[in-house]
Every structure is written in C-alpha cells, then in structure tokens.
Design a protein around this motif. Structure first.
Motif, PDB file in Angstrom:
ATOM      1  N   THR A   9       1.083  -1.067  -0.085  1.00  0.00           N
ATOM      2  CA  THR A   9      -0.042   0.029  -0.065  1.00  0.00           C
ATOM      3  C   THR A   9       0.908   1.298   0.023  1.00  0.00           C
ATOM      4  OG1 THR A   9      -1.690  -1.112   1.128  1.00  0.00           O
ATOM      5  CG2 THR A   9      -1.826   1.268   1.129  1.00  0.00           C
ATOM      6  N   GLY A  10       1.890   1.298   0.905  1.00  0.00           N
ATOM      7  CA  GLY A  10       2.927   2.429   0.804  1.00  0.00           C
ATOM      8  C   GLY A  10       2.236   3.801   1.273  1.00  0.00           C
ATOM      9  N   THR A  11       2.736   4.742   0.607  1.00  0.00           N
ATOM     10  CA  THR A  11       2.714   6.215   1.200  1.00  0.00           C
ATOM     11  C   THR A  11       2.596   7.022  -0.180  1.00  0.00           C
ATOM     12  OG1 THR A  11       3.279   8.098   2.468  1.00  0.00           O
ATOM     13  CG2 THR A  11       4.981   6.698   1.386  1.00  0.00           C
ATOM     14  N   THR A  12       2.065   8.071   0.046  1.00  0.00           N
ATOM     15  CA  THR A  12       1.695   9.206  -0.822  1.00  0.00           C
ATOM     16  C   THR A  12       2.866  10.307  -0.448  1.00  0.00           C
ATOM     17  OG1 THR A  12       0.042  10.170  -0.174  1.00  0.00           O
ATOM     18  CG2 THR A  12      -0.216   8.537  -1.665  1.00  0.00           C
ATOM     19  N   PHE A  13       3.283  11.128  -1.434  1.00  0.00           N
ATOM     20  CA  PHE A  13       3.870  12.404  -1.251  1.00  0.00           C
ATOM     21  C   PHE A  13       3.327  13.425  -2.103  1.00  0.00           C
ATOM     22  CE2 PHE A  13       6.280   9.659  -4.113  1.00  0.00           C
ATOM     23  CZ  PHE A  13       6.305  10.348  -5.363  1.00  0.00           C
ATOM     24  N   ASP A  14       3.435  14.714  -1.388  1.00  0.00           N
ATOM     25  CA  ASP A  14       2.991  16.073  -2.272  1.00  0.00           C
ATOM     26  C   ASP A  14       3.812  17.174  -1.717  1.00  0.00           C
ATOM     27  OD1 ASP A  14       1.734  17.974  -3.221  1.00  0.00           O
ATOM     28  OD2 ASP A  14      -0.103  17.272  -2.848  1.00  0.00           O
ATOM     29  N   LEU A  15       4.900  17.380  -2.474  1.00  0.00           N
ATOM     30  CA  LEU A  15       6.150  18.470  -2.116  1.00  0.00           C
ATOM     31  C   LEU A  15       5.901  19.782  -2.988  1.00  0.00           C
ATOM     32  CD1 LEU A  15       8.658  15.740  -1.670  1.00  0.00           C
ATOM     33  CD2 LEU A  15       7.418  16.447  -0.061  1.00  0.00           C
ATOM     34  N   THR A  16       6.114  20.729  -2.563  1.00  0.00           N
ATOM     35  CA  THR A  16       6.113  21.973  -3.099  1.00  0.00           C
ATOM     36  C   THR A  16       7.565  22.827  -2.999  1.00  0.00           C
ATOM     37  OG1 THR A  16       4.020  22.558  -3.159  1.00  0.00           O
ATOM     38  CG2 THR A  16       5.166  24.381  -4.008  1.00  0.00           C
ATOM     39  N   VAL A  17       8.518  22.826  -3.962  1.00  0.00           N
ATOM     40  CA  VAL A  17       9.825  23.305  -3.763  1.00  0.00           C
ATOM     41  C   VAL A  17      10.159  24.510  -4.609  1.00  0.00           C
ATOM     42  CG1 VAL A  17      10.813  20.961  -2.986  1.00  0.00           C
ATOM     43  CG2 VAL A  17      10.668  21.724  -5.172  1.00  0.00           C
ATOM     44  N   THR A  18      11.018  25.179  -4.493  1.00  0.00           N
ATOM     45  CA  THR A  18      11.505  26.324  -5.415  1.00  0.00           C
ATOM     46  C   THR A  18      12.678  25.602  -6.273  1.00  0.00           C
ATOM     47  OG1 THR A  18      10.679  27.923  -3.728  1.00  0.00           O
ATOM     48  CG2 THR A  18      12.367  28.402  -5.610  1.00  0.00           C
ATOM     49  N   SER A  19      12.751  26.047  -7.655  1.00  0.00           N
ATOM     50  CA  SER A  19      13.564  25.177  -8.507  1.00  0.00           C
ATOM     51  C   SER A  19      14.410  26.655  -9.419  1.00  0.00           C
ATOM     52  CB  SER A  19      13.022  24.431  -9.310  1.00  0.00           C
ATOM     53  OG  SER A  19      13.883  23.857 -10.359  1.00  0.00           O
ATOM     54  N   LYS A  20      15.620  25.938  -9.550  1.00  0.00           N
ATOM     55  CA  LYS A  20      16.175  26.753 -10.601  1.00  0.00           C
ATOM     56  C   LYS A  20      16.339  26.143 -11.781  1.00  0.00           C
ATOM     57  CE  LYS A  20      19.596  28.046  -7.967  1.00  0.00           C
ATOM     58  NZ  LYS A  20      19.213  27.366  -6.674  1.00  0.00           N
ATOM     59  N   SER A  21      16.723  26.630 -12.902  1.00  0.00           N
ATOM     60  CA  SER A  21      17.131  25.810 -13.814  1.00  0.00           C
ATOM     61  C   SER A  21      18.346  25.052 -13.904  1.00  0.00           C
ATOM     62  CB  SER A  21      17.365  26.515 -15.319  1.00  0.00           C
ATOM     63  OG  SER A  21      17.677  25.742 -16.431  1.00  0.00           O
ATOM     64  N   GLY A  22      18.330  23.826 -13.964  1.00  0.00           N
ATOM     65  CA  GLY A  22      19.755  22.925 -13.810  1.00  0.00           C
ATOM     66  C   GLY A  22      19.477  22.158 -12.333  1.00  0.00           C
ATOM     67  N   ASP A  23      18.503  22.489 -11.512  1.00  0.00           N
ATOM     68  CA  ASP A  23      18.512  21.599 -10.392  1.00  0.00           C
ATOM     69  C   ASP A  23      18.211  20.149 -10.459  1.00  0.00           C
ATOM     70  OD1 ASP A  23      19.003  23.917  -8.797  1.00  0.00           O
ATOM     71  OD2 ASP A  23      17.215  23.861  -7.939  1.00  0.00           O
ATOM     72  N   GLU A  24      18.821  19.413  -9.736  1.00  0.00           N
ATOM     73  CA  GLU A  24      18.639  17.929 -10.048  1.00  0.00           C
ATOM     74  C   GLU A  24      17.749  17.259  -8.953  1.00  0.00           C
ATOM     75  OE1 GLU A  24      22.889  16.520  -9.858  1.00  0.00           O
ATOM     76  OE2 GLU A  24      23.111  17.221 -11.783  1.00  0.00           O
ATOM     77  N   PHE A  25      16.817  16.533  -9.308  1.00  0.00           N
ATOM     78  CA  PHE A  25      15.910  15.868  -8.302  1.00  0.00           C
ATOM     79  C   PHE A  25      16.166  14.221  -8.570  1.00  0.00           C
ATOM     80  CE2 PHE A  25      14.134  20.040  -8.936  1.00  0.00           C
ATOM     81  CZ  PHE A  25      13.611  20.181  -7.678  1.00  0.00           C
ATOM     82  N   TYR A  26      16.856  13.783  -7.680  1.00  0.00           N
ATOM     83  CA  TYR A  26      16.885  12.167  -7.435  1.00  0.00           C
ATOM     84  C   TYR A  26      15.765  11.496  -6.962  1.00  0.00           C
ATOM     85  CZ  TYR A  26      21.700  13.415  -8.768  1.00  0.00           C
ATOM     86  OH  TYR A  26      22.777  14.109  -9.155  1.00  0.00           O
ATOM     87  N   PHE A  27      15.176  10.264  -7.577  1.00  0.00           N
ATOM     88  CA  PHE A  27      14.388   9.478  -6.712  1.00  0.00           C
ATOM     89  C   PHE A  27      15.054   8.214  -6.646  1.00  0.00           C
ATOM     90  CE2 PHE A  27      12.384  12.741  -9.406  1.00  0.00           C
ATOM     91  CZ  PHE A  27      11.443  13.362  -8.113  1.00  0.00           C
ATOM     92  N   ILE A  28      15.207   7.786  -5.194  1.00  0.00           N
ATOM     93  CA  ILE A  28      16.182   6.788  -5.077  1.00  0.00           C
ATOM     94  C   ILE A  28      15.534   5.697  -4.421  1.00  0.00           C
ATOM     95  CG2 ILE A  28      18.529   6.031  -3.868  1.00  0.00           C
ATOM     96  CD1 ILE A  28      19.197   9.276  -4.360  1.00  0.00           C
ATOM     97  N   VAL A  29      15.921   4.485  -4.501  1.00  0.00           N
ATOM     98  CA  VAL A  29      15.256   3.200  -3.809  1.00  0.00           C
ATOM     99  C   VAL A  29      16.591   2.634  -3.345  1.00  0.00           C
ATOM    100  CG1 VAL A  29      14.126   1.414  -3.634  1.00  0.00           C
ATOM    101  CG2 VAL A  29      13.396   3.015  -5.319  1.00  0.00           C
ATOM    102  N   ASN A  30      16.584   2.346  -1.832  1.00  0.00           N
ATOM    103  CA  ASN A  30      17.717   1.754  -1.268  1.00  0.00           C
ATOM    104  C   ASN A  30      17.351   0.501  -0.744  1.00  0.00           C
ATOM    105  OD1 ASN A  30      19.014   1.071   1.622  1.00  0.00           O
ATOM    106  ND2 ASN A  30      20.832   2.303   0.434  1.00  0.00           N
ATOM    107  N   ALA A  31      18.049  -0.771  -0.776  1.00  0.00           N
ATOM    108  CA  ALA A  31      17.716  -2.043  -0.431  1.00  0.00           C
ATOM    109  C   ALA A  31      17.926  -2.368   1.210  1.00  0.00           C
ATOM    110  CB  ALA A  31      18.563  -2.925  -1.336  1.00  0.00           C
ATOM    111  N   LEU A  32      18.306  -1.362   1.908  1.00  0.00           N
ATOM    112  CA  LEU A  32      18.802  -1.362   3.314  1.00  0.00           C
ATOM    113  C   LEU A  32      19.331  -2.829   3.498  1.00  0.00           C
ATOM    114  CD1 LEU A  32      14.988  -0.818   4.589  1.00  0.00           C
ATOM    115  CD2 LEU A  32      17.197   0.890   4.747  1.00  0.00           C
ATOM    116  N   GLY A  33      20.319  -3.253   2.664  1.00  0.00           N
ATOM    117  CA  GLY A  33      21.396  -4.121   2.927  1.00  0.00           C
ATOM    118  C   GLY A  33      20.800  -5.493   2.438  1.00  0.00           C
ATOM    119  N   ASP A  34      19.659  -5.723   2.143  1.00  0.00           N
ATOM    120  CA  ASP A  34      19.179  -6.844   1.798  1.00  0.00           C
ATOM    121  C   ASP A  34      18.304  -6.749   0.497  1.00  0.00           C
ATOM    122  OD1 ASP A  34      18.078  -9.676   1.213  1.00  0.00           O
ATOM    123  OD2 ASP A  34      17.271  -9.582   3.412  1.00  0.00           O
ATOM    124  N   ASP A  35      18.713  -7.320  -0.789  1.00  0.00           N
ATOM    125  CA  ASP A  35      17.870  -6.965  -1.820  1.00  0.00           C
ATOM    126  C   ASP A  35      16.929  -7.999  -2.057  1.00  0.00           C
ATOM    127  OD1 ASP A  35      19.568  -8.998  -2.811  1.00  0.00           O
ATOM    128  OD2 ASP A  35      20.869  -7.637  -3.990  1.00  0.00           O
TER     129      ASP A  35
END
Length: 725
Positions: free
Chosen positions: A541-567
């Motif tokens: 089921t997980g979760t949802t997110f709703d963020l508002t941020v200020t951006s400049k041209s060239g800003d990098e947005f990473y969407f990362i998944v980490n295995a917590l040591g066990d994949d």
C-alpha cells in the motif's frame, strides 16, 4: 626572577643579570597600600586604587660580621695562592671521570620509553621519560617494565577501542620482553594495526593506512587483506608524488590502476580526472600536431570518466589542430528570415521567452529555423522548425542571414498558472536524457555518486557489468529494483525556474516486491533530502507524497530506492509527477509538446489509407554533414530528411533502419522520422553500422556509419531526395 634579555634565573631583588649583565627592571608597588603590582595594571588588586607605580626598594642587605676575620697573608705569599687550588682541581677531574665511566651502565638499566610506528611499519623510540602524554590517552607517563602489567593495560585499552594506545603498549611490551606470549601479542598487534588502517582509509589518510597495513604484514606476511590495503594506499601516494613532479603518465598509471580496482577509494576518481586534464594541458600547450592529438586523447579519457563534468568538453573545444576547417555550405531554407542553430547540442524550445515557460522540444547545432518574431530586447526569438514545430529560443544560439533586430516584435505569451512538466511513467523511454530524465546506479549504498545504467532492450534499464549486482536489479517505467550493493535512481534535471509541485506514491510491488526486509525511498534535491519513507517487507500500500519546492534551471531531483542491505523481493513502485506552478499566471490549456522519440513520431504520423492509390516512389541518398562532440557515454547518429526543394520534411510512414555491428548479435532497429524530417538514434556502442530510409514507396541508398575520432561520437547524416535510379 628571570632576566628579560637572556631568561637566566636571577635572585629576587637583583638589579643586574649575573649572566649577561643586563639591567633587571625594578618591581613596582601601589602608591596607596604598597602592595606589588605588575606592569600593565591600571588598578591595584589589593585596595582598588588607581595605579601610580613607584619602584619597590629592596631592603638593604644586612651585613653579618664574620666571626673572626682571617689575618692577611704576608706580602711575600699573596701571589702563590693558586698553588693551593691544584689538588682541588685534580680531585674534581677524578670524580667526573668516574661518573662518565658509570653512565652507560646506568642508562642501560632505565626502562624502555613508549615506542611509535613509522610509515614503513618499523618501531621507533617514543617520547622520553617524563614527557607530556597526549590528552585523551590513558597511557602512563612512565610505562612499567613488567610484561604482565603491560599486557593487562593493552587488553584494557583494546576493550575500550583505543587502538593507538593498544599499539603503543604492545610495542613497549615487545621491546621489554619479546618472548612474552608471542602468539597472543602478535594476534592483538594485527587487530590493532588492522583497525587503525581501516580508520585511516575512512579518514582518508593513505599515508597512515600504508604504515598500519605494513605493521600487519610485519606480523603476517601472507595476509591478503593487508597486502591489498597497502597496495591501494601506495598507489594513491605514488600518484600524488608523480603529479607534484609533473610526471603525468606515472600519476595516471597509478591512479588508473587504483580506480579500476577500488573506484570509491578516497578521491581517486577526482584526482585521476584532474591528472588527465593536466596532462592534456601540457601536451596541447606545445601546439605540435602529435602532442595535440595525444592531448585530446587525455581530455577524452577524462570525459569518459566523468561525462557530467564540463572541463573536458571545454578543453576538447579549445585544443584543436592548427589546420582550418572550411565552413559548411548553407542549405537554402524558405521564409523571409532564415537562421541556423549554433553552439547548442540540446537547445530547449519553449512556449514563451524565459525559463518559466514550458519546454516544447529541442533543437541542435545545424538545425534550420525560420525567425517569425522577437522580444523587444531581441534576447529571445520566435522560430519555426517545421510543421507543428514552433516556439521560442534564446537568440544567442541562432545565426541569422540578417540581424535579429530586423524581426517583428510580437506579443509574449503569458506564464501558465499550472502545467505538468514531467511524469516518470509516461516519460519513460530507452533514451537517456529524454525529457530530462536519466536512469542511474549509485557507486555504493547511500552514495550520491552515480553511473548511468544502459538500456537492455527488454523494456527497462539494467546494470550488467559488475559481479556484485543482483540480476533482478533494474529501473522500469514505474519504479526500480535495487541491490544490496547499489541504489537505483531516476534523475530529473529541471529546466525551469519557479515553484515545482512533486506528487506521487511509493510502495512495494505486489509480485516481486513482497518479502525481504523492506526498502528506503528518498527524494533528493541537489544534495539535500526533501523526503524519505521506509517501506516494510510487505508494504504494497505504501504512502503518497506531495511536495512544493523552489527550483532553478539545472536543479537535480533524484528519486532513489535503497535495499537496506538485503535485496530480496525489493521491486518498488516509485512514479513521481511534477508540475510547474506560477501563482500569478493564467489558467489556460498548455500547448502540445513536439514528438521527440521514434515511438511518438510513429504514433503522430498518419496511417496510410489502404484504398488510396500508391504515390510515386521517393528516392533518397545519404550525405555526411559532420561529426560532433558528445557529452554522453554512448555514440549517436542523427540527421534530417530534405525534399527536392531543400526543405526538411517527414515522408509519410518513413523510418530510419539501422543494422550492425557486423557480428552474430547484430543490432537491428527502426526509428521513426518525425514530421519535420528529423531522426535520432542513441545509446550505440562505438562501432560500425549501416543506415538507410525505409517506408511506403521509399527507396534509399545505404550509408556506412563509423567513428574514426572517438572524441566525436555523434554523427549527423542527412538524406536528400534525388531522382530515382
């Protein structure tokens, strides 16, 4: 008291130094209470009165009369007093000689001082007896000579994790009694030196790491971990020494070997990159053709090591052979005001002038445009690049056949109040950089250093080139599957200025995501974490997110998944959507974007009606326009299709067919030609291919694509309509 000139100790009240003869300043006293005051005091510390100092007069020395004054010697014997001193001098010399003969035996009986470890792993004497102990150290100022006591202290310091003290005590114990429990002492020495070496590598301090690994090898010559650790540290230090001496090939050889075996060791990747640049600079500075060619090779190696860094590309552009290249022949284009795109590999075309407007598509160097308007200051121009391909670009990237200021000033479109600019699932494509999305693997769990993942042709990106990867690890259109050794991430590089709203959901996938120990989902803007959430083993089921941020041209947005040591069972759905917000903008529909991929172009092209009579055949022949430098990791081929009037156009149903390289696993694909006549093929290996046009009523000659200059791995090949053969 001390003499202010020679710092010799003199008696209190002395007026002159008995060593150098300098005058001794007199002590000052308070004029009210008579208490002594120090130089610089403004008030007396005894009575509080303002200091008006007066010298303290020492009490006169009391003259103590002698009990009985000796009678003066007769005048005849006054000159012979020195004869009496001769026996005294002989006695003193005998005493000094006896002390000197006995001194070595006394020194040999003193306890051995604490020892330290040299960079070569050898033991050297430490501070002398009575020297100050470093704060935080529990070692005694005078170490006991009893081996049992030293061994007990070493075990206590080892239990406390004080490995430096442990090493010092064991070294002292080894020097005091080498036969005391040799196996146990050696084992603890190995543990202390190993821990200190690992700490030095994390610092990082390669010099200390080399010394401590040498300590381990001194105890266990066959220790593979210590040998590998010392080799890493020595390679790092060898490269630094060579670079300081401007011996660039030696520095590159050492750091390249270290980077290939331990890419994350200290800052070896950055140092190797800078060594390539420095060597290239030295070669290009000679201005000889051979050195220029070799210098460009070094810049190319730097670019391959870090494709996102701009220095190597700028150096490649600046370091050119002295021969001049004739300018390409301009192709005549229709319209009253013609231009061509220059100095831009991926020039964004926007719905209006400025970084706050929606990106409609991209143009590249050599693309022909027609200028249809401009802003009042002529910094932005409105252009047409073909049917259904209009928008605004910065005028600095357009070379026109007459001044930009001659174009008409046209009304500027308003900013949109809300417009969708990125959607991970919809924008997913087999091309890195499509709609500013990139698909990455981290160099280590939790690291923000990444490498681009290749497309494996099976509807996802997959890492393929490391023995530590999980075969299930991939990035798909809806999320990703990390491994215990690497994170997976999709990166979106914002081309906008303003507010961004980032929404979406993150949860374990109901099939390959059920089980394991869960994952950690994170959103990073540049280097800052703006959202993270741990997903449990069966959290579908997980979760949802709703963020508002200020951006400049060239800003990098990473969407990362980490295995917590066990994949195990870590397939994760993570599909963000991004909107551009302008609260002061207008609420109106957004303009349509241009078709940018073969799939979109094929969808946009009308399907021919079967009952329509066949048109006359269209025949084309390929012509090489030029080669270009390319920042990406892979080779590309692109170009335009021209009709017989020299105008770009997209023949109905046309595709570019590519085959190669000539091997058993040949690459055979079709890529659509868009309505403006453009095509692009990416993610190719630097090899040989054959391309030609295919489609209804289309005949084309073939063109052999090959990359002679590995620094220029983007080739532009245009197809011109000619009389059929």
């Amino acid at each position: 008291m001390q003499c202010p000139t020679c710092h010799a100790t003199v008696p209190d009240g002395a007026r002159f130094c008995n060593v150098c003869g300098a005058a001794i300043p007199q002590q000052m006293a308070c004029a009210e209470c008579g208490q002594p005051v120090k130089p610089g005091q403004k008030f007396c510390m005894s009575c509080g009165a303002p200091v008006t100092t007066a010298p303290v007069r020492p009490e006169p020395a009391k003259i103590v009369p002698a009990a009985s004054a000796p009678a003066q010697a007769p005048p005849g014997r006054r000159g012979r007093w020195w004869l009496l001193a001769i026996p005294l001098v002989l006695v003193a010399a005998a005493i000094v000689a006896a002390i000197a003969l006995d001194l070595p035996d006394r020194l040999a009986q003193r306890p051995t001082p604490q020892s330290t470890l040299t960079s070569g792993g050898a033991v050297t004497p430490g501070p002398a007896e009575g020297a100050a102990v470093t704060p935080g150290s529990q070692a005694p100022t005078e170490a006991p000579a009893n081996p049992e006591a030293l061994w007990a202290q070493a075990q206590q310091r080892q239990a406390a994790g004080a490995w430096e003290d442990t090493l010092a005590l064991l070294t002292q114990l080894r020097a005091a009694d080498a036969s005391f429990q040799p196996a146990e002492v050696s084992s603890l020495l190995v543990a202390a030196c190993t821990n200190l070496a690992c700490q030095a590598e994390q610092a990082p301090d390669p010099a200390a790491a080399s010394a401590h690994w040498a300590c381990v090898l001194q105890e266990r010559a066959s220790d593979a971990e210590a040998a590998a650790g010392k080799q890493r540290a020595d390679l790092y230090l060898r490269g630094g020494t060579a670079l300081e001496a401007k011996q660039y090939p030696q520095a590159i050889a050492a750091w390249d070997e270290l980077q290939r075996t331990s890419a994350s060791y200290a800052d070896v990747a950055d140092r190797l990159y800078l060594a390539y640049i420095a060597y290239g600079d030295a070669l290009c500075a000679t201005r000889t053709p051979g050195d220029i060619q070799e210098g460009r090779k070094q810049y190319g190696l730097a670019r391959a090591l870090a494709p996102a860094r701009p220095e190597a590309i700028e150096k490649l552009r600046a370091c050119q052979p002295p021969t001049s290249t004739p300018p390409p022949t301009a192709t005549p284009l229709p319209g009253p005001h013609l231009g061509v795109i220059v100095d831009a590999e991926d020039l964004r075309v926007r719905s209006g002038p400025g970084a706050g407007h929606l990106v409609l598509g991209k143009l590249t160097t050599g693309d022909a445009v027609t200028i249809t308007g401009r802003t009042a200051d002529a910094t932005w121009v409105q252009v047409e690049a073909g049917a259904e391909r209009q928008g605004w670009v910065s005028s600095q990237y357009v070379k026109a056949n007459y001044p930009t200021e001659a174009a008409l000033v046209v009304p500027v479109p308003p900013l949109l109040k809300r417009v969708g600019v990125a959607e991970a699932r919809t924008d997913f494509a087999p091309q890195q950089g499509f709609r500013d999305w990139f698909y990455l693997i981290s160099t280590a769990p939790g690291s923000l250093k990444f490498t681009r993942m290749p497309w494996d042709g099976d509807q996802w990106y997959r890492w393929c080139c490391d023995g530590n990867y999980n075969p299930k690890m991939r990035i798909s259109n809806a999320g990703g599957y990390p491994s215990q050794s690497y994170d997976v991430a999709r990166l979106w590089v914002s081309p906008y200025e303003g507010q961004l709203r980032i929404t979406g959901a993150a949860h374990k996938e109901s099939g390959a995501g059920r089980g394991g120990n869960g994952v950690l989902a994170r959103i990073i803007q540049n280097k800052d974490t703006i959202w993270e959430y741990p997903l449990g083993s069966y959290d579908t089921t997980g979760t949802t997110f709703d963020l508002t941020v200020t951006s400049k041209s060239g800003d990098e947005f990473y969407f990362i998944v980490n295995a917590l040591g066990d994949d195990a069972a870590d397939n994760t759905v993570f599909d963000p959507t991004i909107e551009l917000l302008h609260p002061e903008g207008v609420d109106m529909p957004a303009p349509e974007r241009w078709a940018e991929t073969a799939q979109e172009a094929a969808t946009a092209a009308p399907t021919p009606t079967p009952t329509r009579p066949l048109a006359a055949a269209l025949c084309f022949e390929p012509r090489l326009r030029h080669y270009e430098e390319h920042k990406g990791c892979c080779a590309e081929v692109a170009g335009l299709v021209y009709n017989r009037q020299g105008q770009p156009f997209g023949p109905r149903g046309a595709v570019l067919h590519i085959e190669g390289p000539p091997a058993t696993d040949r690459y055979v694909r079709d890529f659509g030609v868009d309505a403006g006549g453009g095509y692009s093929v990416t993610a190719l290996s630097v090899d040989k291919y054959t391309i030609w046009l295919k489609g209804p009523n289309i005949r084309s000659k073939q063109y052999a694509v090959q990359y002679d200059d590995w620094a220029k791995i983007r080739i532009i090949v245009d197809f011109y309509q000619v009389a059929c053969w």
